[in-house]
Enzyme design. Structure first.
Site, PDB file in Angstrom:
ATOM      1  N   SER A 244       0.860  -0.939  -0.026  1.00  0.00           N
ATOM      2  CA  SER A 244      -0.030   0.020   0.006  1.00  0.00           C
ATOM      3  C   SER A 244       0.938   1.220  -0.130  1.00  0.00           C
ATOM      4  O   SER A 244       1.737   1.488  -0.918  1.00  0.00           O
ATOM      5  CB  SER A 244      -0.948  -0.021   1.085  1.00  0.00           C
ATOM      6  OG  SER A 244      -0.381  -0.141   2.481  1.00  0.00           O
ATOM      7  N   LYS A 245       0.824   2.124   0.991  1.00  0.00           N
ATOM      8  CA  LYS A 245       1.398   3.376   0.763  1.00  0.00           C
ATOM      9  C   LYS A 245       3.008   3.282   0.991  1.00  0.00           C
ATOM     10  O   LYS A 245       3.389   4.154   0.547  1.00  0.00           O
ATOM     11  CB  LYS A 245       1.032   4.166   2.169  1.00  0.00           C
ATOM     12  CG  LYS A 245      -0.550   4.782   1.697  1.00  0.00           C
ATOM     13  CD  LYS A 245      -0.517   6.011   2.213  1.00  0.00           C
ATOM     14  CE  LYS A 245      -1.807   6.686   1.772  1.00  0.00           C
ATOM     15  NZ  LYS A 245      -3.074   6.714   1.695  1.00  0.00           N
TER      16      LYS A 245
END
Ligand code: GLU
Length: 477
Positions: A244-245
């Site tokens: 994800s991030k």
């Protein structure tokens, strides 16, 4: 094949994610490999999170990677008139209906379904409201959302990566395409745009597979051509969780960050293209230019399994492309990363050459190069290393023994310095480290560096001797 048309449809709600870059790259490779066209569409319907700055970052990222597009930018926020037209079409055809259920109604419905152990989803309560019912609600000032009437039929498509996929309509709840404040929602805008822009191939991440049946239903309801779909495997962290991030290093998984760390676009493109794709059996080729990738890319080489984003592999590619640069190019590329003044250009060139053997990305240049420039002040503790049987007294002895030997060297180069220092070690009957550890400390102030003679060669005779004398003074105080 008719004209191939693909789209770059990112949402400008944050810096360009590595996964976005990978999707754009695959779209680019496929389009360019088939003389196709690429449309850029900013999916900025999330008014609060979308900004012009993020949109600009997307353009910058596309350019940096060496990609481009042919049409656009189009912005969904500027296309309401178009959506309105298609909305009316669906309304007239009875493909959508107004739903007046309040959040409380929906919550009560969900609770009931929960008690009956049914999957929670909209029941279709407002499906059959009569025109009189609708008029009544409207005259009460109630504003409806608009839902798509999902038919009770099987929806099938052939994904270019995953093959046959089908879903039964009864498993899909009537979904909202327009909010009560009038805003059109993603499933609707994406289909209208793909239809209007005559997109032939929708290439996107696997997380959109579950949306595809809904999209096909809308295409069919509009009576437009349904594009082909290709869903790319997700990018995973090494532990196979969804990336994800941040990536495994804990740094933002964005193109900006790769750029700031000093990865070359050629390396990033090569690495991203091979995430979940290979050029086919028998090929051992690892290094591909964008041009070659364009010629070779094919959906038959795309894997179904998730693709692991492995920083070490990116480092491997980057190190390769760094070594492809000429020395002068490498120096130029390194300069913007240096956080210190360079007083001696020739020394920089030599130091870069030495560091380049170990450098994986340009951001490392600072730690590899800083001690070649300006004053250094090695801490006293550095001259103590019990493992190497080095203490302060021994360090003084090592530097005092080395100085006259180094002073008499006429042809100051790595080989000559090495020969003389090794002869001294032998004469003293010491271990190599007992002489070289204090010398490294005096010359660099670091625990790790390239070989002492290579360092001394880069520093030059005067600077090397001066650093050793200075260390001696400090040790003897
Ligand atoms: N804006 C969507 C996204 O960034 C695009 C989805 C699509 O390709 O249909 O995920």
């Amino acid at each position: 094949m008719d004209q191939i048309r693909v789209r770059f449809p990112p949402s400008p709600t944050g810096p360009m994610h590595i996964g976005t870059a990978r999707t754009l790259l695959v779209n680019f490779l496929f389009a360019r490999g088939h003389s196709g066209k690429i449309v850029f569409r900013s999916e900025d319907t999330d008014r609060e999170r979308s900004t012009k700055e993020f949109e600009q970052e997307l353009f910058d990222g596309i350019k940096w990677l060496g990609l481009d597009f042919d049409e656009g930018p189009f912005r969904q926020s500027e296309r309401d008139e178009i959506y309105e037209k298609y909305f009316e079409q669906l309304k007239t055809a009875g493909k959508i209906y107004p739903c007046f259920c309040t959040p409380e109604d929906l919550e009560a419905e969900r609770k009931l379904q929960n008690e009956q152990k049914l999957p929670p989803r909209y029941s279709g309560k407002c499906r059959e409201l009569s025109p009189t019912d609708v008029k009544k609600m409207e005259s009460d000032g109630r504003k409806p959302v608009w839902r798509f009437r999902v038919p009770d039929e099987e929806i099938k498509f052939t994904d270019l990566v995953r093959g046959e996929i089908s879903e039964r309509g009864e498993n899909i709840a009537d979904f909202v395409i327009r909010k009560s404040d009038g805003q059109f929602l993603y499933h609707f805008t994406v289909v209208v745009d793909d239809a209007e822009m005559q997109i032939s191939h929708v290439i996107r991440g696997e997380d959109h597979i579950s949306n595809t049946s809904k999209h096909i239903l809308i295409f069919e309801a509009l009576g437009t051509l349904v594009p082909q779909f290709a869903h790319l495997p997700l990018l995973l962290n090494k532990d196979r969780s969804k990336m994800s991030k941040r990536d495994e290093s804990g740094k933002p998984a964005t193109i900006d960050r790769l750029k700031a760390d000093g990865y070359l676009p050629e390396a990033v493109v090569n690495f991203l293209a091979l995430l979940g794709w290979n050029p086919g059996s028998g090929s051992e080729q690892e290094f591909f230019s964008l041009d070659e990738l364009t010629k070779k890319f094919d959906f038959s080489g795309v894997a179904k399994a998730g693709a692991v984003f492995d920083l070490e592999r990116l480092n491997f590619f980057n190190a390769h492309y760094l070594r492809e640069l000429t020395e002068a190019e490498l120096v130029e590329k390194i300069k913007p990363f240096l956080k210190f003044e360079v007083d001696d250009k020739a020394r920089l060139a030599k130091a870069v050459k030495l560091a380049s053997e170990r450098m994986k990305f340009l951001g490392e240049a600072n730690s590899f190069l800083h001690y070649f420039f300006g004053e250094i002040d090695p801490p006293l503790e550095l001259f103590e290393n019990p493992k190497m049987k080095v203490d302060r007294a021994k360090s003084i002895e090592a530097l005092e023994q080395s100085l006259p030997i180094l002073e008499q060297i006429q042809d100051w180069d790595s080989a000559e310095i090495q020969k003389n220092l090794l002869a001294l070690v032998e004469k003293l009957g010491w271990k190599n480290g007992q002489l070289l550890w204090p010398l490294r400390a005096a010359l660099t102030g670091e625990k790790f560096s390239p070989g002492v003679w290579e360092m001394a060669d880069v520093l030059g005779r005067e600077e090397s001797l001066q650093r050793i004398r200075k260390a001696l003074d400090k040790l003897k105080k």
